[in-house]
Scaffold this motif. Sequence first.
Motif, PDB file in Angstrom:
ATOM      1  N   GLN A 198       7.930 -30.116   7.373  1.00  0.00           N
ATOM      2  CA  GLN A 198       7.061 -30.438   6.245  1.00  0.00           C
ATOM      3  C   GLN A 198       5.878 -29.484   6.185  1.00  0.00           C
ATOM      4  N   LEU A 199       5.264 -29.233   7.343  1.00  0.00           N
ATOM      5  CA  LEU A 199       4.120 -28.328   7.389  1.00  0.00           C
ATOM      6  C   LEU A 199       4.519 -26.919   6.987  1.00  0.00           C
ATOM      7  N   LEU A 200       5.642 -26.424   7.506  1.00  0.00           N
ATOM      8  CA  LEU A 200       6.064 -25.053   7.215  1.00  0.00           C
ATOM      9  C   LEU A 200       6.400 -24.868   5.742  1.00  0.00           C
ATOM     10  N   TRP A 201       7.090 -25.852   5.158  1.00  0.00           N
ATOM     11  CA  TRP A 201       7.392 -25.775   3.726  1.00  0.00           C
ATOM     12  C   TRP A 201       6.107 -25.805   2.900  1.00  0.00           C
ATOM     13  N   SER A 202       5.174 -26.665   3.300  1.00  0.00           N
ATOM     14  CA  SER A 202       3.905 -26.759   2.569  1.00  0.00           C
ATOM     15  C   SER A 202       3.097 -25.475   2.696  1.00  0.00           C
ATOM     16  N   LEU A 203       3.103 -24.887   3.888  1.00  0.00           N
ATOM     17  CA  LEU A 203       2.403 -23.607   4.074  1.00  0.00           C
ATOM     18  C   LEU A 203       3.046 -22.523   3.214  1.00  0.00           C
ATOM     19  N   GLY A 204       4.365 -22.566   3.089  1.00  0.00           N
ATOM     20  CA  GLY A 204       5.050 -21.607   2.225  1.00  0.00           C
ATOM     21  C   GLY A 204       4.640 -21.758   0.775  1.00  0.00           C
ATOM     22  N   ALA A 205       4.587 -23.010   0.299  1.00  0.00           N
ATOM     23  CA  ALA A 205       4.162 -23.259  -1.083  1.00  0.00           C
ATOM     24  C   ALA A 205       2.720 -22.829  -1.298  1.00  0.00           C
ATOM     25  N   THR A 206       1.877 -23.124  -0.317  1.00  0.00           N
ATOM     26  CA  THR A 206       0.466 -22.739  -0.417  1.00  0.00           C
ATOM     27  C   THR A 206       0.313 -21.224  -0.433  1.00  0.00           C
ATOM     28  N   ALA A 207       1.065 -20.541   0.429  1.00  0.00           N
ATOM     29  CA  ALA A 207       1.009 -19.081   0.468  1.00  0.00           C
ATOM     30  C   ALA A 207       1.455 -18.476  -0.860  1.00  0.00           C
ATOM     31  N   LEU A 208       2.480 -19.064  -1.471  1.00  0.00           N
ATOM     32  CA  LEU A 208       2.964 -18.568  -2.760  1.00  0.00           C
ATOM     33  C   LEU A 208       1.890 -18.696  -3.833  1.00  0.00           C
ATOM     34  N   VAL A 209       1.246 -19.858  -3.900  1.00  0.00           N
ATOM     35  CA  VAL A 209       0.198 -20.069  -4.896  1.00  0.00           C
ATOM     36  C   VAL A 209      -0.994 -19.148  -4.628  1.00  0.00           C
ATOM     37  N   LEU A 210      -1.349 -18.983  -3.352  1.00  0.00           N
ATOM     38  CA  LEU A 210      -2.455 -18.078  -3.013  1.00  0.00           C
ATOM     39  C   LEU A 210      -2.118 -16.637  -3.404  1.00  0.00           C
ATOM     40  N   ALA A 211      -0.860 -16.242  -3.240  1.00  0.00           N
ATOM     41  CA  ALA A 211      -0.449 -14.889  -3.627  1.00  0.00           C
ATOM     42  C   ALA A 211      -0.584 -14.693  -5.133  1.00  0.00           C
ATOM     43  N   VAL A 212      -0.152 -15.705  -5.899  1.00  0.00           N
ATOM     44  CA  VAL A 212      -0.291 -15.623  -7.362  1.00  0.00           C
ATOM     45  C   VAL A 212      -1.772 -15.541  -7.735  1.00  0.00           C
ATOM     46  N   ALA A 213      -2.598 -16.352  -7.065  1.00  0.00           N
ATOM     47  CA  ALA A 213      -4.041 -16.329  -7.337  1.00  0.00           C
ATOM     48  C   ALA A 213      -4.627 -14.963  -7.009  1.00  0.00           C
ATOM     49  N   GLY A 214      -4.168 -14.362  -5.910  1.00  0.00           N
ATOM     50  CA  GLY A 214      -4.660 -13.036  -5.530  1.00  0.00           C
ATOM     51  C   GLY A 214      -4.289 -11.971  -6.538  1.00  0.00           C
ATOM     52  N   VAL A 215      -3.058 -12.022  -7.038  1.00  0.00           N
ATOM     53  CA  VAL A 215      -2.611 -11.055  -8.050  1.00  0.00           C
ATOM     54  C   VAL A 215      -3.442 -11.201  -9.321  1.00  0.00           C
ATOM     55  N   ARG A 216      -3.678 -12.454  -9.730  1.00  0.00           N
ATOM     56  CA  ARG A 216      -4.497 -12.700 -10.926  1.00  0.00           C
ATOM     57  C   ARG A 216      -5.913 -12.161 -10.732  1.00  0.00           C
ATOM     58  N   GLU A 217      -6.442 -12.332  -9.519  1.00  0.00           N
ATOM     59  CA  GLU A 217      -7.793 -11.853  -9.232  1.00  0.00           C
ATOM     60  C   GLU A 217      -7.864 -10.332  -9.328  1.00  0.00           C
ATOM     61  N   LEU A 218      -6.855  -9.657  -8.780  1.00  0.00           N
ATOM     62  CA  LEU A 218      -6.835  -8.192  -8.832  1.00  0.00           C
ATOM     63  C   LEU A 218      -6.728  -7.692 -10.268  1.00  0.00           C
ATOM     64  N   ARG A 219      -5.884  -8.345 -11.059  1.00  0.00           N
ATOM     65  CA  ARG A 219      -5.721  -7.939 -12.474  1.00  0.00           C
ATOM     66  C   ARG A 219      -7.022  -8.140 -13.239  1.00  0.00           C
ATOM     67  N   ALA A 220      -7.706  -9.249 -12.941  1.00  0.00           N
ATOM     68  CA  ALA A 220      -8.967  -9.530 -13.644  1.00  0.00           C
ATOM     69  C   ALA A 220     -10.023  -8.474 -13.338  1.00  0.00           C
ATOM     70  N   ARG A 221     -10.021  -7.987 -12.085  1.00  0.00           N
ATOM     71  CA  ARG A 221     -11.014  -6.978 -11.693  1.00  0.00           C
ATOM     72  C   ARG A 221     -10.740  -5.615 -12.322  1.00  0.00           C
ATOM     73  N   ARG A 222      -9.468  -5.361 -12.636  1.00  0.00           N
ATOM     74  CA  ARG A 222      -9.102  -4.076 -13.230  1.00  0.00           C
ATOM     75  C   ARG A 222      -9.463  -4.016 -14.704  1.00  0.00           C
ATOM     76  N   VAL A 223      -9.538  -5.192 -15.319  1.00  0.00           N
ATOM     77  CA  VAL A 223      -9.815  -5.228 -16.764  1.00  0.00           C
ATOM     78  C   VAL A 223     -11.283  -4.849 -17.027  1.00  0.00           C
TER      79      VAL A 223
END
Length: 467
Positions: free
Chosen positions: A442-467
């Motif tokens: 349960q923990l490993l699956w949840s960490l995977g889901a959290t990592a995925l969302v954090l990665a999407v958030a990071g990509v959005r943050e980088l794109r926002a800074r480039r604009v």
Amino acid sequence: MHDRLPPPPPATRAASPSGEPLAGGLKQRHLTMLGLGGVIGAGLFVGSGAGIALAGPGIVVSYLIAGVLAMCVMRMLGEMSTAMPASGSFSVHAERALGRWAGFSVGWLYWFLLVVVLAVEATGAAQIANGWLPSVPQWAWVLVFMVVFTGANLAAVKNFGEFEFYFAALKVFAIVAFLVLGLLAIFGVLPDTGPAGLANLTGQGGFLPNGWQGVTSGVLAVIFAFGGLEVVTIAAAESDDPVRSVARAVRSAVFRILFFYVGSMAVIVTVLPWTAQKAGLSPYVTVLDAIGIPSAGQIMNIVVFVALLSALNANLYGSSRMVFSLAERGEAPKALLKVGGAGVPRRAVLASVAFGFVSVLLNLKWPDTVFLYMLNAVGAVLLFVWAMIAVSQLRLRPRIEREAPERLVLRMWLFPGLTWATLAAIATVFVLMLTDDAARPQLLWSLGATALVLAVAGVRELRARRV
């Protein structure tokens, strides 16, 4: 990141705080009862049996530890929500404290958690109803529940408040009645029963038959039953007086809920030996049967049924407000900002119920494969949310004290030491889950889901800074 605090909301208003186009309508009694009953669910009435099997009478200590942790998190959340009420609650606080990536991540993870758990609640309630009326298939009951509560959430917000008020009132009444009956049984006041005394607390291997390892395993088994209190601070943003409402709701809820949980566990392991509990059967039913309450099983079935519907209603409300808040901050599609005539974010409600319905179908069709993976993926998300609440409070408290100390109408105890201690306790639970064979997937699956969302958030943050 928001460098300054938002302006304070007016004490009374026709719309929600911070300029949000949501209508008020929730009364103090709604929030108080939501705070009391929102966390009393099937996890307590049914799931507590698994904790007793692991910890024996030590389950009282397990619930005390988990309850104190939840109480500290709620106090922190209450402090921030009274100072800055918002329908996005801790997602908004995380964004103000840490940046857009934090608000995006915690908001979407919590939304995903609610709509997946919603499926468990709808399916569980349908199974009980199907037992009462076998001629109506389980899927039909699910459809009825989803339609009814979607309708309630699409109407004025006071409908949600009324549903939850009476649902929570029944759950609180059931717990209080159980505590009274249990105490009468312990002292031998009930007919045809002798005093139970305290022998069952020390017999059958002692108070800690499985040692402190049993207590820690019990904590892992019961801690997630305290999830749900967060909805109080989400709902407070739509109350007539959000600052006072959330402060009163948090103050009245935390200690009483701890009393209900720990008190009922103490009664259960005192009235009967912990070894008398039966797998798959609610410990409440076992105790009520033992003290001679007729039709105890059906009584608890009704209570659990109401608890499941209450949680379904609250999760649908909480998920719709969370995704609406995300859309308001540009973290979700702007189309979800459409608000109906009653001041209800109807598209956000429909989006949440649509995904929830997909989750229900997956639970009915593939409960042991696809849906199990989804459930595991959100299993430990609540702990991530709690950790973000603590970190946000550490960052925002000095800012509030510096810029608007008058808004600190509710303060976290022993700040910052107790906040750091809470974070350390959450980290300890993560480590315990990692070392526990049952909890590790349960923990490993949840960490995977959290990592995925954090990665999407990071990509959005980088794109926002480039604009």
